[in-house]
Design a protein around this motif. Structure first.
Motif, short mmCIF file in Angstrom:
data_model
loop_
_atom_site.label_atom_id
_atom_site.label_comp_id
_atom_site.label_asym_id
_atom_site.label_seq_id
_atom_site.Cartn_x
_atom_site.Cartn_y
_atom_site.Cartn_z
N TYR A 140 0.89 -1.17 -0.09
CA TYR A 140 0.03 -0.14 0.03
C TYR A 140 0.75 1.15 0.08
CZ TYR A 140 -3.86 -3.00 1.40
OH TYR A 140 -4.61 -4.12 1.51
N TYR A 141 2.04 1.19 0.26
CA TYR A 141 2.88 2.32 0.94
C TYR A 141 3.62 3.17 -0.30
CZ TYR A 141 1.65 -0.23 4.94
OH TYR A 141 1.15 -1.24 5.84
N GLN A 142 3.73 4.36 -0.17
CA GLN A 142 4.19 5.31 -1.34
C GLN A 142 5.60 4.61 -1.55
OE1 GLN A 142 2.85 7.96 -2.86
NE2 GLN A 142 4.96 7.83 -3.92
N PRO A 143 6.08 4.17 -2.72
CA PRO A 143 7.39 3.93 -3.00
C PRO A 143 8.27 4.86 -2.49
CG PRO A 143 5.88 3.27 -4.80
CD PRO A 143 5.17 4.35 -3.88
N GLY A 144 9.50 4.21 -2.01
CA GLY A 144 10.44 5.24 -1.55
C GLY A 144 10.45 5.95 -0.24
N GLY A 145 9.13 5.74 0.16
CA GLY A 145 8.84 6.44 1.72
C GLY A 145 9.10 5.64 2.74
N SER A 146 9.28 6.04 4.13
CA SER A 146 9.97 5.25 5.16
C SER A 146 9.00 4.18 5.47
CB SER A 146 9.66 6.54 6.38
OG SER A 146 10.22 5.65 7.42
N LYS A 169 -3.81 1.19 -8.94
CA LYS A 169 -2.69 2.23 -8.27
C LYS A 169 -2.02 1.44 -7.17
CE LYS A 169 -2.01 6.59 -5.90
NZ LYS A 169 -3.02 7.73 -5.35
N ILE A 170 -2.84 0.73 -6.41
CA ILE A 170 -2.32 -0.27 -5.46
C ILE A 170 -1.22 -1.27 -6.20
CG2 ILE A 170 -2.67 -2.04 -3.62
CD1 ILE A 170 -5.27 -0.68 -3.14
N LEU A 171 -1.78 -1.89 -7.19
CA LEU A 171 -0.93 -2.70 -7.94
C LEU A 171 0.58 -2.13 -8.34
CD1 LEU A 171 -0.61 -5.97 -9.26
CD2 LEU A 171 -1.34 -4.65 -11.18
N SER A 172 0.54 -1.02 -8.91
CA SER A 172 1.69 -0.11 -9.20
C SER A 172 2.57 0.14 -8.22
CB SER A 172 1.24 1.07 -10.07
OG SER A 172 0.37 0.97 -11.31
N ARG A 173 1.95 0.41 -6.98
CA ARG A 173 2.80 0.91 -5.78
C ARG A 173 3.39 -0.53 -5.28
NH1 ARG A 173 0.19 4.68 -1.26
NH2 ARG A 173 0.33 6.70 -2.65
N GLY A 174 2.78 -1.61 -5.39
CA GLY A 174 3.41 -2.94 -4.92
C GLY A 174 4.60 -3.42 -5.71
N LYS A 175 4.48 -3.21 -7.05
CA LYS A 175 5.31 -3.48 -7.83
C LYS A 175 6.54 -2.56 -7.72
CE LYS A 175 2.85 -5.55 -11.78
NZ LYS A 175 2.16 -5.73 -13.15
N ALA A 176 6.52 -1.13 -7.66
CA ALA A 176 7.34 -0.34 -7.29
C ALA A 176 8.05 -0.67 -5.93
CB ALA A 176 6.89 1.11 -7.07
N ASN A 177 7.46 -1.15 -5.02
CA ASN A 177 8.14 -1.61 -3.82
C ASN A 177 8.73 -3.12 -4.01
OD1 ASN A 177 7.33 0.74 -2.40
ND2 ASN A 177 5.47 -0.19 -1.81
N LEU A 228 7.46 -6.12 -5.05
CA LEU A 228 6.89 -7.26 -4.81
C LEU A 228 6.65 -8.04 -5.97
CD1 LEU A 228 3.97 -5.91 -2.37
CD2 LEU A 228 6.32 -7.08 -1.94
N GLU A 229 7.14 -9.34 -5.94
CA GLU A 229 6.95 -10.10 -7.14
C GLU A 229 5.62 -10.93 -7.16
OE1 GLU A 229 10.63 -12.35 -7.38
OE2 GLU A 229 11.97 -10.38 -7.55
N GLY A 230 5.27 -11.52 -8.02
CA GLY A 230 3.99 -12.30 -8.07
C GLY A 230 2.92 -11.78 -7.95
N ILE A 231 2.84 -10.30 -7.69
CA ILE A 231 1.63 -9.65 -7.41
C ILE A 231 0.63 -9.61 -8.72
CG2 ILE A 231 2.07 -8.80 -5.22
CD1 ILE A 231 2.28 -6.04 -6.59
N LYS A 232 -0.52 -9.90 -8.63
CA LYS A 232 -1.14 -9.55 -10.15
C LYS A 232 -2.57 -9.28 -10.04
CE LYS A 232 -1.49 -14.51 -10.26
NZ LYS A 232 -0.82 -15.87 -11.26
N ILE A 233 -3.24 -8.73 -11.08
CA ILE A 233 -4.77 -8.58 -10.89
C ILE A 233 -5.47 -9.71 -11.46
CG2 ILE A 233 -6.58 -7.35 -12.30
CD1 ILE A 233 -5.50 -5.45 -10.37
#
Length: 399
Positions: A56-62, A105-113, A115-120
């Motif tokens: 869920y979290y902003q990529p690059g954030g704490s 948007k959540i999916l995009s954040r997860g990939k940027a963070n 996370l592998e294997g997440i998908k719609i």
């Protein structure tokens, strides 16, 4: 006896800080002060027990960085010290077409963070994972898991107790005096002298912060989360973790279904203002604490902004039927008779005077003291990472 470092609060983050300090500097004399009779009696021991993936979290954030790093640390720790956990996975479910953009948007954040294997997943594939869930789409998150954070905290406590650290229970902090390079902490069990103080007091972190940094304008607002449990005959309705798409207008994840590591399925929580900082029941009231909340300008602004959502949460607190209706958005088959009232937890939400909820880790430092003013979810998952951060700051100040 004089100590090198005194940590206030034996929740999971305070104990993780002691653990990381004792790993790096086994020569330090470390003291942990806790007002309760055992560790993890509040937020740490009454949360949902979910190992968060960081999706869920902003990529690059704490929060994102600490969650991903803390996730790895936590799994390695549990493997090393035989703490039970299960990586069971979860689905984040869109039940309406208008939720699809938020899901993407959540999916995009997860990939940027990372996370592998997440998908719609389309509805038919969602039903393969969770046959009773109604959806128009969902994200599959294989990294999510379940654990007892109380057990994790107790394990931290056992380990540091075998090192050069001491935990003093039933010891409530009343004041802090700093002079001549040392700090004296006045408590219900007498005075303690220390070179450094680390404040990890959770629901009372603002009170402890005010003892050394009264200029920090943050107040903790307590929000109670209440759970129901599925009766044993209905546990088949949920196989993994089932979450809704979060409401962007309300700073909570919404009611969801959670498998528990001890067995059973929890449904919830809501998010209702607690009338006491440690108010686990609807009937728990502390007049002074409630008045402090109601008078705080930040709360008044939040109440103005979110009053409709807040009334809905309060209504669900007293109406099982309304609570069940919220759960039926995910699993329409769930009925009132399928649920029994379960436990509750209280979340510390830090707020500034302008009504901004501080949804990240907030650290304030002064002479001889480091205050962790705010440690929102996923602090339990990230505890060893946050503890590492607090330990490094402490060691820098100790020189």
């Amino acid at each position: 006896m004089a100590y090198d470092v005194t940590i206030i609060g034996a929740g999971i983050v305070g104990l993780a800080t002691a653990f990381q300090l004792s790993e790096r500097r086994p020569d330090l004399r470390i003291l942990v002060l806790e007002k309760e009779e055992a560790p993890a009696k509040h937020q740490s021991g009454n949360n949902s027990g979910v190992i968060h993936s960081g999706i869920y979290y902003q990529p690059g954030g704490s929060k994102a960085l600490n969650c991903r790093r803390g996730y790895r640390y936590l799994i390695d720790f549990c493997d090393q010290y035989d703490v039970p956990y299960e990586i069971c996975g979860k689905v984040i479910v869109a039940t309406r077409e208008e939720e699809r953009p938020r899901l993407e948007k959540i999916l995009s954040r997860g990939k940027a963070n990372g996370l592998e294997g997440i998908k719609i997943l389309p509805p038919e594939q969602v039903r393969e994972i969770e046959p009773h869930v109604r959806s128009v789409s969902a994200i599959e998150v294989p990294q999510a898991g379940i654990i007892s954070y109380r057990r994790v905290a107790e394990t931290y406590a056992d380990i540091i107790g075998k090192r050069n650290a001491e935990i003093q229970f039933n010891t409530e902090v009343h004041g802090i005096d700093r002079r001549n390079g040392t700090a004296t902490i006045t408590t219900s069990q007498g005075d303690f002298t220390t070179r450094m103080i680390v404040n990890c007091a959770g629901l009372y972190s603002d009170k402890i912060t005010a003892m050394t940094m009264p200029e920090v304008q943050i107040q903790i607002l307590p929000f109670r989360g209440e759970y129901y449990e599925l009766i044993p005959e209905k546990r088949y309705l949920a196989k993994h973790l089932i979450y809704p798409v979060p409401n962007p207008n309300f700073p909570f994840l919404g009611v969801h279904y959670t498998r528990m590591i001890e067995g059973g399925i929890e449904a919830g929580p809501n998010a209702v203002l607690a009338f006491k900082r440690e108010g686990y029941s609807r009937w728990d009231v502390d007049g002074q604490e409630l008045l402090e909340t109601l008078r705080y300008p930040g709360f008044q602004e939040i109440a103005r902004r979110y009053w409709r959502d807040g009334l809905g949460e309060l209504y669900r607190s007293f109406s099982k039927r309304a609570f069940v209706r919220a759960l039926q958005h995910l699993i329409p088959e769930v009925q009132e008779a399928d649920l029994v009232r379960g436990r509750a937890g209280v979340r510390a939400m830090a707020c500034d005077p302008d009504g901004n909820l501080i949804d990240d880790y907030r650290v304030k430092e002064a002479d001889l003291v480091i205050n962790l003013c705010n440690a929102p979810s996923p602090a339990a998952t990230a505890s060893l990472s946050i503890g590492e951060m607090m330990a490094e700051r402490t060691l820098q100040r100790l020189g």
